[in-house]
Structure formats: structure tokens, C-alpha cells
Design an enzyme around this catalytic site. Structure first.
Site, PDB file in Angstrom:
ATOM      1  N   PRO A   2       4.438  -1.558  -2.450  1.00 52.54           N
ATOM      2  CA  PRO A   2       5.660  -0.983  -3.029  1.00 52.54           C
ATOM      3  C   PRO A   2       6.901  -1.411  -2.247  1.00 52.54           C
ATOM      4  O   PRO A   2       6.866  -1.534  -1.020  1.00 52.54           O
ATOM      5  CB  PRO A   2       5.418   0.527  -2.911  1.00 52.54           C
ATOM      6  N   GLU A   3       7.992  -1.633  -2.966  1.00 55.12           N
ATOM      7  CA  GLU A   3       9.226  -2.081  -2.325  1.00 55.12           C
ATOM      8  C   GLU A   3      10.156  -0.899  -2.109  1.00 55.12           C
ATOM      9  O   GLU A   3       9.841   0.236  -2.442  1.00 55.12           O
ATOM     10  CB  GLU A   3       9.850  -3.181  -3.172  1.00 55.12           C
ATOM     11  N   LYS A  51      10.483   0.575   3.831  1.00 52.98           N
ATOM     12  CA  LYS A  51       9.245   0.976   3.167  1.00 52.98           C
ATOM     13  C   LYS A  51       8.534   2.121   3.899  1.00 52.98           C
ATOM     14  O   LYS A  51       7.397   2.453   3.575  1.00 52.98           O
ATOM     15  CB  LYS A  51       8.317  -0.233   3.041  1.00 52.98           C
ATOM     16  N   ARG A 253       3.348 -15.284   1.411  1.00 55.12           N
ATOM     17  CA  ARG A 253       3.786 -14.467   0.288  1.00 55.12           C
ATOM     18  C   ARG A 253       4.267 -15.416  -0.806  1.00 55.12           C
ATOM     19  O   ARG A 253       4.912 -16.425  -0.530  1.00 55.12           O
ATOM     20  CB  ARG A 253       4.935 -13.537   0.706  1.00 55.12           C
TER      21      ARG A 253
END
Length: 270
Positions: A2-3, A51, A253
Site C-alpha cells: 500500500p502507498e 507508509k 521494482r
């Protein structure tokens, strides 16, 4: 993972259920806190930094503690009516906070720890300025300075580094770079107006918090410009979207960009 916007929405959900209320019972299902009982403590609020979730509590004796949690890849916090059957297996629960009428349950949390609120800096102090925080002029200056410190570093890699600026993940790096018109694989030193890029990213995150999901195109049916759209046509120009890897081997990523709308080498200023 989750960002920043999703973590902020999680904090807001916890605030609505727990903020200002007294804990009737707690259940910590991690070894280091297995015997901890915070019943009687008042939940002040749940703050975020990037986060990270910081649930601040005041004990009956006035001591202030912070429950520090991180969702990592698979974690979530659910708020349920008291006594409601959990939608996830009980063995995945790591924390249960009970107030009158509601349970807040943290499932598969990647990190759970308790510390004095005065010591929060020991767990988030290494992070860059929070794009969803107060974001003062000093914060912006620090973020720009950290972002541009290594001129040869790919832009997307630098933006994903939480010690540079906190809150961005792969969605917002890809979408933010598209909106700014620069490829995420461009060296930072070649990026025009990085300050404006950060301001745009902050606005996108704030908008996503309000809307409840990322919608960078303005169209909920087709909400993103490039994220996870490799080999598809760019919504703006029709060019095929590319995907590539950022980061060191073993920690890569994936990022996405339109080679026409986001040239790796920016045009000369005129």
C-alpha cells in the site's frame, strides 16, 4: 505494498472508530507483546509518516505510548462491529483493539511494536519528509535536496527511496513521472523542475485520499495513465507503454512510461 494515500485512508478509518475512545480490551498476537494489556488507555489518534502507522495512546497514569505498525506487502487493518465474525482467518490477526461497539483488527501486519510516543523519531526519523504531512517550505527544501543529491541516480529509484521522500510507491512514481513528462529512468540530474514534480505528486496523493482510490486521468473507468499498462497504447498519444526495472538486483521494482510523452532525454530549454 500500500502507498501513502492508502495508508492515510487506513489511519482515517482507525481514527473514526477509535479516536478519543477508551480501549476495553487489547490482544497482541506477536511474541514481544504477547503479555501486554492496554485496556483503559485512551486512543488519541492514528498518525502516519509515509507508509508507517502511528496509533497514539494515553495510559490512565498519563504515560503516552505509540503503537507502530506497518502493512508491508499483505497487511491490513479492518474495523468491524463488536462480535462480528472476522472476514480473515484468526491466525492472521496480529493486533486486536476493542472499544465499545467496535473491534479494530490488524491482519498480517509486517511490523508491530510499542514505544513511548516521545521516541517516535527512532522509528521514522530516518525517513524523508512526508508528502501527506504538514509539508512546510523546509520539508520541500529537504525533499528537493535529497532527491537531487545523486545526479546519476534514476529518478524513479530516487522517488521510491523513502529516505528521500516518504509516501510514494510504484503507482505514484509511474503516474507522477507521466504527469511531469519525464521518464522514471531519467537520471535525476536531467530532470527539469524537480520541485514542481514533488508538488504534483503531493497533490495526486491528496486527491487519492479524498477520492478513495488513484484516479490520475480523471476517468474512473480508465483511472491511470501508464501504471501496469505495458504493451498497451498510451491514452494520450497512442505510443506503446514500456516497463522496466529500478533498483539493485534482488530489490527491483517495476516502473512504466510512455517513451513519446516521457522522453528519457528532456528537450533543450528555449
Amino acid at each position: 505494498m500500500p502507498e501513502g494515500d492508502a495508508v492515510r485512508r487506513t489511519a482515517d478509518r482507525l481514527d473514526r472508530a477509535l479516536g478519543g475512545r477508551t480501549l476495553l480490551a487489547t490482544d497482541f498476537r506477536v511474541p514481544q507483546l504477547a503479555t501486554t494489556n492496554l485496556a483503559g488507555a485512551t486512543v488519541e489518534r492514528t498518525a502516519t509518516h509515509g507508509k508507517h502507522l502511528l496509533t497514539r495512546l494515553e495510559q490512565p497514569d498519563g504515560r503516552r505510548l505509540t503503537l507502530h505498525t506497518h502493512l508491508k506487502m499483505e497487511g491490513s487493518w479492518l474495523v468491524l462491529p463488536a462480535g462480528r465474525r472476522w472476514p480473515k482467518p484468526a491466525h492472521e490477526a496480529r493486533v486486536v483493539l476493542r472499544v465499545e461497539g467496535a473491534d479494530a483488527v490488524g491482519f498480517t501486519l509486517g511490523l508491530v511494536e510499542l514505544l513511548p510516543t516521545a521516541d517516535e523519531h527512532t522509528v521514522v526519523g530516518h525517513l524523508g519528509p512526508d508528502l501527506l504531512g504538514a509539508w512546510t517550505a523546509d520539508d520541500e527544501d529537504v525533499a528537493v535536496r535529497r532527491l537531487t543529491a545523486d545526479r546519476d541516480r534514476p529518478l524513479g529509484e530516487a522517488l521510491l527511496d523513502q529516505t528521500v521522500v516518504a509516501g510514494l510507491g510504484t503507482i505514484w512514481v509511474a503516474e507522477g513521472c507521466f504527469v511531469h513528462g519525464v521518464s522514471p529512468v531519467t537520471p535525476v540530474g536531467e530532470v527539469q523542475d524537480p520541485r514542481r514534480l514533488l508538488r504534483r505528486a503531493r497533490l495526486m496523493l491528496q486527491t487519492a485520499v479524498r477520492q478513495g482510490r488513484p484516479v490520475t486521468t480523471g476517468d474512473r473507468r480508465e483511472p491511470v495513465w501508464v501504471y501496469r499498462r505495458q504493451r498497451q497504447a498510451c491514452r494520450r498519444c497512442g505510443t506503446t507503454i514500456l516497463a522496466g526495472q529500478l533498483g539493485a538486483p534482488g530489490r527491483e521494482r517495476t516502473t512504466y512510461w510512455c517513451p513519446a510523452c516521457q522522453p528519457t532525454t528532456p528537450p533543450e530549454s528555449t
